[in-house]
Enzyme design. Structure first.
Site, PDB file in Angstrom:
ATOM      1  N   LYS A   9     -37.312   0.465 -25.841  1.00  0.00           N
ATOM      2  CA  LYS A   9     -36.508   0.180 -25.015  1.00  0.00           C
ATOM      3  C   LYS A   9     -36.743   1.214 -24.265  1.00  0.00           C
ATOM      4  CE  LYS A   9     -32.854  -3.195 -26.642  1.00  0.00           C
ATOM      5  NZ  LYS A   9     -31.120  -2.913 -26.135  1.00  0.00           N
ATOM      6  N   TYR A  49     -31.719 -11.601 -22.258  1.00  0.00           N
ATOM      7  CA  TYR A  49     -30.328 -11.941 -22.621  1.00  0.00           C
ATOM      8  C   TYR A  49     -29.917 -12.989 -21.807  1.00  0.00           C
ATOM      9  CZ  TYR A  49     -31.028  -7.259 -24.227  1.00  0.00           C
ATOM     10  OH  TYR A  49     -31.377  -6.131 -24.960  1.00  0.00           O
ATOM     11  N   ASN A 122     -30.294   1.683 -28.319  1.00  0.00           N
ATOM     12  CA  ASN A 122     -29.983   1.737 -28.472  1.00  0.00           C
ATOM     13  C   ASN A 122     -31.391   1.442 -29.755  1.00  0.00           C
ATOM     14  OD1 ASN A 122     -30.483  -1.212 -28.294  1.00  0.00           O
ATOM     15  ND2 ASN A 122     -28.469  -2.017 -29.285  1.00  0.00           N
ATOM     16  N   HIS A 125     -35.333  -3.627 -28.875  1.00  0.00           N
ATOM     17  CA  HIS A 125     -34.930  -4.886 -29.176  1.00  0.00           C
ATOM     18  C   HIS A 125     -35.769  -5.243 -30.482  1.00  0.00           C
ATOM     19  CE1 HIS A 125     -33.974  -9.631 -28.705  1.00  0.00           C
ATOM     20  NE2 HIS A 125     -35.205  -9.287 -28.793  1.00  0.00           N
ATOM     21  N   GLU A 136     -38.600 -15.847 -26.792  1.00  0.00           N
ATOM     22  CA  GLU A 136     -38.578 -14.308 -25.982  1.00  0.00           C
ATOM     23  C   GLU A 136     -40.027 -14.124 -26.253  1.00  0.00           C
ATOM     24  OE1 GLU A 136     -34.020 -12.775 -28.094  1.00  0.00           O
ATOM     25  OE2 GLU A 136     -36.316 -11.949 -28.718  1.00  0.00           O
TER      26      GLU A 136
HETATM   27  P1  IDP Z   1     -29.209  -6.539 -31.527  1.00  0.00           P
HETATM   28  O1  IDP Z   1     -29.690  -5.999 -30.015  1.00  0.00           O
HETATM   29  O2  IDP Z   1     -28.941  -6.495 -32.188  1.00  0.00           O
HETATM   30  O3  IDP Z   1     -30.178  -8.495 -31.152  1.00  0.00           O
HETATM   31  P2  IDP Z   1     -26.936  -8.449 -29.417  1.00  0.00           P
HETATM   32  O4  IDP Z   1     -26.056  -8.778 -29.857  1.00  0.00           O
HETATM   33  O5  IDP Z   1     -28.442  -9.919 -29.364  1.00  0.00           O
HETATM   34  O6  IDP Z   1     -27.693  -7.661 -30.424  1.00  0.00           O
HETATM   35  O7  IDP Z   1     -26.640  -7.726 -27.868  1.00  0.00           O
HETATM   36  C1  IDP Z   1     -28.295  -7.711 -27.242  1.00  0.00           C
HETATM   37  C2  IDP Z   1     -27.823  -6.713 -26.488  1.00  0.00           C
HETATM   38  O8  IDP Z   1     -26.404  -6.705 -25.749  1.00  0.00           O
HETATM   39  C3  IDP Z   1     -27.307  -5.318 -28.043  1.00  0.00           C
HETATM   40  O9  IDP Z   1     -28.557  -4.122 -28.469  1.00  0.00           O
HETATM   41  C4  IDP Z   1     -26.958  -3.977 -27.333  1.00  0.00           C
HETATM   42  O10 IDP Z   1     -27.489  -3.223 -26.259  1.00  0.00           O
HETATM   43  C5  IDP Z   1     -26.300  -5.149 -25.871  1.00  0.00           C
HETATM   44  N1  IDP Z   1     -24.457  -4.749 -27.113  1.00  0.00           N
HETATM   45  C6  IDP Z   1     -24.265  -6.487 -27.626  1.00  0.00           C
HETATM   46  N2  IDP Z   1     -22.846  -6.319 -28.041  1.00  0.00           N
HETATM   47  C7  IDP Z   1     -22.276  -5.701 -26.838  1.00  0.00           C
HETATM   48  C8  IDP Z   1     -21.248  -5.025 -26.911  1.00  0.00           C
HETATM   49  O11 IDP Z   1     -20.100  -5.009 -27.398  1.00  0.00           O
HETATM   50  N3  IDP Z   1     -20.927  -3.861 -26.336  1.00  0.00           N
HETATM   51  C9  IDP Z   1     -21.780  -3.025 -25.054  1.00  0.00           C
HETATM   52  N4  IDP Z   1     -23.022  -4.273 -25.812  1.00  0.00           N
HETATM   53  C10 IDP Z   1     -23.474  -5.050 -26.274  1.00  0.00           C
HETATM   54 MG    MG Z   2     -30.306 -10.532 -30.327  1.00  0.00          MG
END
Ligand code: IDP
Ligand code: MG
Length: 147
Positions: A9, A49, A122, A125, A136
């Site tokens: 990212k 997403y 973070n 991905h 994906e």
């Molecule tokens: P992941 O990246 O660990 O698979 P996902 O639940 O698929 O997590 O969510 C995708 C991305 O959306 C996360 O990497 C993060 O950047 C963002 N995200 C997920 N949950 C939240 C939240 O509760 N608040 C803000 N951003 C979130």
């Molecule tokens: Mg995810």
């Protein structure tokens, strides 16, 4: 053999962390099958997403993925496909929890991620399941790019 999609990212790119992150992935013993610099359009970010449709934080996640944060406006990310036994779970374990504040310090997100400006920065991905990986990979790569 199982494949997984990894996207470096914009936060990791801007902090010059790509090398150290890929080094950790390579130590998992997986094989790199494909790699590219990818332009992140609004459309591709939304498709990627799709599972977050309707979530209040989706617009900020999309802007972040498009590099529109910290005053930076570079709409490119680095995309990789890695392959190997249990590739999905191995990479997810190396990543740590979604929220860098909750990720263990020895994981990629725990070591290099942060929560800033209301966004989980973070770094990486990675696909959550083998099925998600197939969906994906198809978004970011043409079939002939992933043999
Ligand atoms: P992941 O990246 O660990 O698979 P996902 O639940 O698929 O997590 O969510 C995708 C991305 O959306 C996360 O990497 C993060 O950047 C963002 N995200 C997920 N949950 C939240 C939240 O509760 N608040 C803000 N951003 C979130
Ligand atoms: Mg995810």
């Amino acid at each position: 053999m199982e494949k997984t999609l990894i996207l470096i990212k914009p936060d990791a790119i801007s902090k010059k962390l790509t090398g150290i992150i890929i080094d950790r992935i390579e130590h998992l013993g997986l094989d790199m099958k494909a790699a590219k610099v990818a332009f992140v359009s609004e459309e591709i970010a939304k498709e990627h997403y799709a599972n977050l449709a309707g979530k209040p934080f989706l617009p900020s996640v999309i802007s972040f993925m498009r590099g529109d944060f910290n005053g930076i406006k570079d709409h490119r990310i680095y995309a990789f496909v890695y392959e190997g036994e249990n590739a999905v779970s191995k990479v997810r374990a190396a990543l740590g929890a979604t929220d860098p504040a909750k990720a263990e310090p020895w994981t990629i997100r725990g070591a290099f991620g942060c929560f800033k400006d209301g966004v989980m920065q973070n770094c990486v991905h990675a696909s959550g399941t083998p099925e998600e990986a197939l969906r994906e990979i198809n978004i970011w790569f043409k079939p002939e790019e992933v043999l």
